[in-house]
Write a protein that holds these residues in place. Structure first.
Motif, PDB file in Angstrom:
ATOM      1  N   GLN A 135      -5.699   0.285   5.019  1.00 32.57           N
ATOM      2  CA  GLN A 135      -4.889  -0.227   3.909  1.00 32.57           C
ATOM      3  C   GLN A 135      -3.403  -0.042   4.192  1.00 32.57           C
ATOM      4  N   ALA A 136      -3.049   1.126   4.750  1.00 36.50           N
ATOM      5  CA  ALA A 136      -1.646   1.402   5.058  1.00 36.50           C
ATOM      6  C   ALA A 136      -1.121   0.464   6.144  1.00 36.50           C
ATOM      7  N   ILE A 137      -1.950   0.184   7.132  1.00 36.49           N
ATOM      8  CA  ILE A 137      -1.534  -0.707   8.227  1.00 36.49           C
ATOM      9  C   ILE A 137      -1.388  -2.143   7.741  1.00 36.49           C
ATOM     10  N   LYS A 138      -2.381  -2.622   6.978  1.00 33.61           N
ATOM     11  CA  LYS A 138      -2.351  -4.009   6.505  1.00 33.61           C
ATOM     12  C   LYS A 138      -1.201  -4.263   5.536  1.00 33.61           C
ATOM     13  N   SER A 139      -0.883  -3.278   4.716  1.00 36.41           N
ATOM     14  CA  SER A 139       0.190  -3.447   3.722  1.00 36.41           C
ATOM     15  C   SER A 139       1.542  -2.971   4.251  1.00 36.41           C
ATOM     16  N   ASN A 140       1.554  -2.566   5.525  1.00 32.74           N
ATOM     17  CA  ASN A 140       2.795  -2.059   6.130  1.00 32.74           C
ATOM     18  C   ASN A 140       3.404  -0.961   5.260  1.00 32.74           C
ATOM     19  N   ASN A 141       2.560   0.027   4.960  1.00 34.46           N
ATOM     20  CA  ASN A 141       2.952   1.107   4.058  1.00 34.46           C
ATOM     21  C   ASN A 141       2.911   2.441   4.813  1.00 34.46           C
ATOM     22  N   PRO A 142       3.971   2.772   5.525  1.00 33.91           N
ATOM     23  CA  PRO A 142       3.975   4.012   6.308  1.00 33.91           C
ATOM     24  C   PRO A 142       3.899   5.265   5.435  1.00 33.91           C
ATOM     25  N   GLU A 143       4.372   5.149   4.173  1.00 34.10           N
ATOM     26  CA  GLU A 143       4.317   6.307   3.275  1.00 34.10           C
ATOM     27  C   GLU A 143       2.866   6.687   2.977  1.00 34.10           C
ATOM     28  N   LEU A 144       2.000   5.684   2.792  1.00 32.79           N
ATOM     29  CA  LEU A 144       0.590   5.963   2.522  1.00 32.79           C
ATOM     30  C   LEU A 144      -0.053   6.633   3.728  1.00 32.79           C
ATOM     31  N   ALA A 145       0.215   6.105   4.927  1.00 36.48           N
ATOM     32  CA  ALA A 145      -0.336   6.709   6.142  1.00 36.48           C
ATOM     33  C   ALA A 145       0.142   8.139   6.306  1.00 36.48           C
ATOM     34  N   ALA A 146       1.412   8.389   5.982  1.00 38.35           N
ATOM     35  CA  ALA A 146       1.975   9.737   6.102  1.00 38.35           C
ATOM     36  C   ALA A 146       1.305  10.692   5.129  1.00 38.35           C
ATOM     37  N   ARG A 147       1.039  10.222   3.899  1.00 38.26           N
ATOM     38  CA  ARG A 147       0.398  11.089   2.897  1.00 38.26           C
ATOM     39  C   ARG A 147      -1.028  11.439   3.309  1.00 38.26           C
ATOM     40  N   VAL A 148      -1.748  10.455   3.830  1.00 34.27           N
ATOM     41  CA  VAL A 148      -3.125  10.701   4.278  1.00 34.27           C
ATOM     42  C   VAL A 148      -3.125  11.674   5.447  1.00 34.27           C
ATOM     43  N   ALA A 149      -2.232  11.448   6.408  1.00 27.02           N
ATOM     44  CA  ALA A 149      -2.157  12.323   7.573  1.00 27.02           C
ATOM     45  C   ALA A 149      -1.782  13.744   7.158  1.00 27.02           C
ATOM     46  N   TYR A 150      -0.842  13.870   6.224  1.00 29.57           N
ATOM     47  CA  TYR A 150      -0.432  15.195   5.751  1.00 29.57           C
ATOM     48  C   TYR A 150      -1.614  15.913   5.095  1.00 29.57           C
ATOM     49  N   ARG A 151      -2.378  15.179   4.295  1.00 29.67           N
ATOM     50  CA  ARG A 151      -3.519  15.774   3.605  1.00 29.67           C
ATOM     51  C   ARG A 151      -4.571  16.262   4.603  1.00 29.67           C
ATOM     52  N   VAL A 152      -4.856  15.449   5.627  1.00 29.66           N
ATOM     53  CA  VAL A 152      -5.854  15.841   6.635  1.00 29.66           C
ATOM     54  C   VAL A 152      -5.372  17.068   7.394  1.00 29.66           C
ATOM     55  N   ARG A 153      -4.090  17.060   7.791  1.00 26.61           N
ATOM     56  CA  ARG A 153      -3.551  18.216   8.521  1.00 26.61           C
ATOM     57  C   ARG A 153      -3.585  19.476   7.669  1.00 26.61           C
ATOM     58  N   ASP A 154      -3.314  19.315   6.399  1.00 26.01           N
ATOM     59  CA  ASP A 154      -3.289  20.463   5.501  1.00 26.01           C
ATOM     60  C   ASP A 154      -4.685  21.055   5.323  1.00 26.01           C
ATOM     61  N   VAL A 155      -5.667  20.192   5.093  1.00 24.26           N
ATOM     62  CA  VAL A 155      -7.044  20.652   4.872  1.00 24.26           C
ATOM     63  C   VAL A 155      -7.614  21.321   6.122  1.00 24.26           C
ATOM     64  N   LEU A 156      -7.330  20.737   7.283  1.00 31.35           N
ATOM     65  CA  LEU A 156      -7.899  21.247   8.529  1.00 31.35           C
ATOM     66  C   LEU A 156      -6.994  22.260   9.227  1.00 31.35           C
ATOM     67  N   GLU A 157      -5.828  22.504   8.651  1.00 33.56           N
ATOM     68  CA  GLU A 157      -4.861  23.454   9.212  1.00 33.56           C
ATOM     69  C   GLU A 157      -4.495  23.063  10.648  1.00 33.56           C
ATOM     70  N   ILE A 158      -4.121  21.802  10.814  1.00 38.15           N
ATOM     71  CA  ILE A 158      -3.747  21.265  12.116  1.00 38.15           C
ATOM     72  C   ILE A 158      -2.228  21.127  12.203  1.00 38.15           C
ATOM     73  N   LYS A 159      -1.670  21.552  13.320  1.00 43.49           N
ATOM     74  CA  LYS A 159      -0.250  21.365  13.575  1.00 43.49           C
ATOM     75  C   LYS A 159      -0.101  20.413  14.766  1.00 43.49           C
ATOM     76  N   THR A 160       0.587  19.309  14.533  1.00 43.13           N
ATOM     77  CA  THR A 160       0.762  18.311  15.586  1.00 43.13           C
ATOM     78  C   THR A 160       2.031  17.507  15.332  1.00 43.13           C
ATOM     79  N   ASP A 161       2.590  16.979  16.421  1.00 46.97           N
ATOM     80  CA  ASP A 161       3.782  16.131  16.329  1.00 46.97           C
ATOM     81  C   ASP A 161       3.435  14.647  16.362  1.00 46.97           C
ATOM     82  N   MET A 162       2.125  14.317  16.336  1.00 49.53           N
ATOM     83  CA  MET A 162       1.718  12.918  16.362  1.00 49.53           C
ATOM     84  C   MET A 162       2.223  12.177  15.133  1.00 49.53           C
ATOM     85  N   GLN A 163       2.523  10.898  15.322  1.00 52.75           N
ATOM     86  CA  GLN A 163       2.871  10.045  14.190  1.00 52.75           C
ATOM     87  C   GLN A 163       1.627   9.846  13.323  1.00 52.75           C
TER      88      GLN A 163
END
Length: 241
Positions: free
Chosen positions: A195-223
């Motif tokens: 959905q984030a890619i199709k709607s060109n919504n980088p904020e949505l992708a960032a929020r999802v990525a932040y949530r996954v990193r937070d839940v799994l306690e992952i630290k990464t510099d990936m976009q």
């Protein structure tokens, strides 16, 4: 043309169309023509080089006999279940789970091919009878090896699921923590990422990525999108091993 449903680790059945007798024969015929052209070119080249009789026999053996003998075995291994003929016909060899066949499975298919070659009439009858009697259009070598030849076009698009065929690549996973998530979690992540890619919504992708990193306690510099793609690939890698 028959169909086969192959269950994945994600409660999703992928439906493949099996390659029928006509498709497989045309693929074999194309490969035969390729080998014939190669042999003619080799013979013409060796003849014009005016080599000695013994040297010519050695060249023919190593550059002619061996490549022809191992043509299907080597190419199907290095081309992920395909030969040039199969590639043109959009078919490939898979195991019964839809993944990449093992070396031993390729070897068994190759050994049985010697008994099923259409060059000799009665031998050519063997794969025809086997395919007509098999519910999945398998020749004898496929049945023994536990392989199947399918169309490369699936009825259900892989892009619409979280399934990724990681058997075809030498993949190195990044986040073993991903196994804490479920199929349902991964499907939700995939949906939101698309959905984030199709709607060109980088904020949505960032929020999802932040949530996954937070839940799994992952630290990464990936976009964000790169991270989410890696998460999907890692999940496929760990759950299909």
């Amino acid at each position: 043309m028959a169909s086969i449903k192959i269950p994945t680790s994600f409660n999703i059945d992928l439906e493949f169309e099996t390659a029928n007798l006509f498709q497989r024969f045309l693929g074999w015929l194309l490969d035969t023509l390729i080998r014939l052209v190669y042999c003619i070119a080799l013979g013409y080249t060796v003849y014009n080089m005016q080599l000695g009789e013994v040297t010519s026999y050695v060249v023919y053996f190593f550059l002619g006999v061996l490549p022809m003998l191992f043509y299907f075995l080597v190419l199907e291994i290095i081309m992920n279940g395909q030969t040039p003929g199969k590639l043109i016909m959009n078919i490939k060899v898979r195991n019964m789970q839809g993944g990449k066949p093992s070396i031993s499975q390729h070897l068994i298919r190759w050994l049985f091919r010697m008994l099923e070659t259409p060059y000799i009439f009665w031998n050519g009858i063997i794969p025809i009878i086997a395919m007509l009697r098999s519910p999945y259009d398998q020749r004898l070598g496929d049945i023994v090896a536990g392989t199947i030849v399918v169309s490369t076009k699936t009825k259900a698009s892989l892009n619409d699921t979280i399934f990724r065929d990681m058997s075809a690549v030498d993949y190195q996973p990044h986040f073993p923590q991903i196994l804490k998530l479920s199929d349902r979690d991964m499907n939700k992540i995939k949906t939101l990422m698309d959905q984030a890619i199709k709607s060109n919504n980088p904020e949505l992708a960032a929020r999802v990525a932040y949530r996954v990193r937070d839940v799994l306690e992952i630290k990464t510099d990936m976009q964000p999108v790169e991270f989410l793609e890696t998460v999907l690939n890692d999940y496929n890698y760990y759950t299909t091993r």
